[in-house]
Each structure stands twice: as C-alpha cells, then as structure tokens.
Scaffold this active site. Structure first.
Site, PDB file in Angstrom:
ATOM      1  N   ALA A 298       0.834  -1.199   0.000  1.00  0.00           N
ATOM      2  CA  ALA A 298       0.000   0.000   0.000  1.00  0.00           C
ATOM      3  C   ALA A 298       0.873   1.254   0.000  1.00  0.00           C
ATOM      4  O   ALA A 298       0.467   2.298  -0.517  1.00  0.00           O
ATOM      5  CB  ALA A 298      -0.929  -0.012   1.210  1.00  0.00           C
TER       6      ALA A 298
ATOM      7  N   CYS B 218      17.508  -4.395 -10.397  1.00  0.00           N
ATOM      8  CA  CYS B 218      17.592  -5.857 -10.430  1.00  0.00           C
ATOM      9  C   CYS B 218      18.809  -6.319 -11.229  1.00  0.00           C
ATOM     10  O   CYS B 218      19.436  -7.323 -10.883  1.00  0.00           O
ATOM     11  CB  CYS B 218      16.316  -6.456 -11.002  1.00  0.00           C
TER      12      CYS B 218
ATOM     13  N   GLU C  37      12.565 -10.400  -9.571  1.00  0.00           N
ATOM     14  CA  GLU C  37      13.954 -10.863  -9.692  1.00  0.00           C
ATOM     15  C   GLU C  37      14.660 -10.804  -8.346  1.00  0.00           C
ATOM     16  O   GLU C  37      15.431 -11.692  -7.980  1.00  0.00           O
ATOM     17  CB  GLU C  37      14.724  -9.989 -10.686  1.00  0.00           C
TER      18      GLU C  37
ATOM     19  N   TYR D 242       3.393   2.484  -1.902  1.00  0.00           N
ATOM     20  CA  TYR D 242       3.843   2.048  -3.241  1.00  0.00           C
ATOM     21  C   TYR D 242       5.345   1.851  -3.420  1.00  0.00           C
ATOM     22  O   TYR D 242       5.767   0.881  -4.037  1.00  0.00           O
ATOM     23  CB  TYR D 242       3.337   3.012  -4.324  1.00  0.00           C
TER      24      TYR D 242
END
Ligand code: THU
Length: 148
Positions: free
Chosen positions: A61, A104, A70, A63
């Site tokens: 929630a 990532c 990954e 964000y």
C-alpha cells in the site's frame, strides 16, 4: 570461451534448461502480489548446482516499497545457500516482455555478471540476453559472492 572485463566466463545453459526455467517463472507469475500496478511478474533463477528458486513482485500500500520478482528470487536463492547463478527467467504480460529493471540488473550481477537472462510473456517464444548486454559495467567491488 569469451571473457568479460570482470573475468567471468559467459554462462553456458542449454535451451531445454532455459525453457524449464521460463515455465517456472510463468507459473510463479500467477502468484505475484501486484494489486496496485496490475503488472504481475514471475522470476526463476537457476543456481550452479541445478537448483531453481522462484520470486514474484510483492507490492505494498506504500507504493515505493514494492519489490521486484527478480530480487525476491535472488533472496530465496541466497537464503538456500546459493552463491552463483547461471540464469534468470522473467515472465510478465509486458509488450515487449519486461527485462529486469536497473536495480535488479545490479543485484543479479552480484551473483554472476554474465548470467543468461530470458524474458517472455505468459506463453510463447522468449528472448535471450546475457546480463552483460543489459548491464555492461556493473559495480562489483571485488565480486565477493563469486570470487571475481
Ligand atoms: N517489476 C518487477 O517485478 N521486475 C522488473 O524488472 C520490473 C518491475 C514489478 C515492480 C512492480 O511491482 C511492477 O512490476 C510494476 O512496476
């Protein structure tokens, strides 16, 4: 065998193993927690002993706290003792299918800067890259995780 600037050999992974890894990522995608973006992602990493570890994006929630598939897959692998990865498969509904985000890519590079990266949609063909194509100059700082 080609060597990168970091001295890592390019990972050799058979197509059949990559197809299996992509299937695992697609299956994981169905369990993603992405109620805010509506963009589920599944990832599967292949460790050098042949073990597969899964990850999904986990949103919140609040964000900005979302974690990519990954990185959850890398966390699962490391928690099980993996230190060297050979490949990652990423499944999404993106068009074109999502490649790993910049953060990532850096996290994956820690465990093999030349790992094989395959990306695909929920079904059908997939595209193959190597991580050094996607992130040519990762910050490795000695590469503690894989002895570079
Ligand atoms: N996401 C991933 O899981 N992997 C990526 O490489 C790119 C983005 C997730 C994060 C967020 O939950 C959603 O996709 C939309 O950005």
């Amino acid at each position: 065998m080609t060597e990168s600037a970091a001295g890592e050999p390019a990972a050799q992974v058979k197509e059949a193993a990559l197809a299996k890894l992509m299937d695992a990522a697609r299956d994981a995608m169905t369990r993603a927690y992405a109620p805010y973006s509506g963009f589920p992602v599944g990832a599967a990493v292949l460790a050098d002993d042949g073990a597969t570890f899964l990850g999904v994006n986990v949103e919140n929630a609040s964000y900005p706290l979302a974690v990519c598939a990954e990185r959850t897959a890398v966390g699962t692998a490391v928690a099980a003792g993996a230190r060297r990865l050979l490949a990652v498969a990423v499944a999404s509904r993106g068009e074109p299918p999502a490649t790993p985000c910049g953060a990532c890519r850096q996290v994956l590079a820690e465990f093999n800067p030349r790992l094989v990266v395959v990306v695909g949609g929920p079904s059908g063909p997939w595209t193959r890259y190597t991580l050094d194509q996607l992130l040519p100059h990762p910050f490795l700082h000695g590469g503690a995780a894989h002895g570079v």
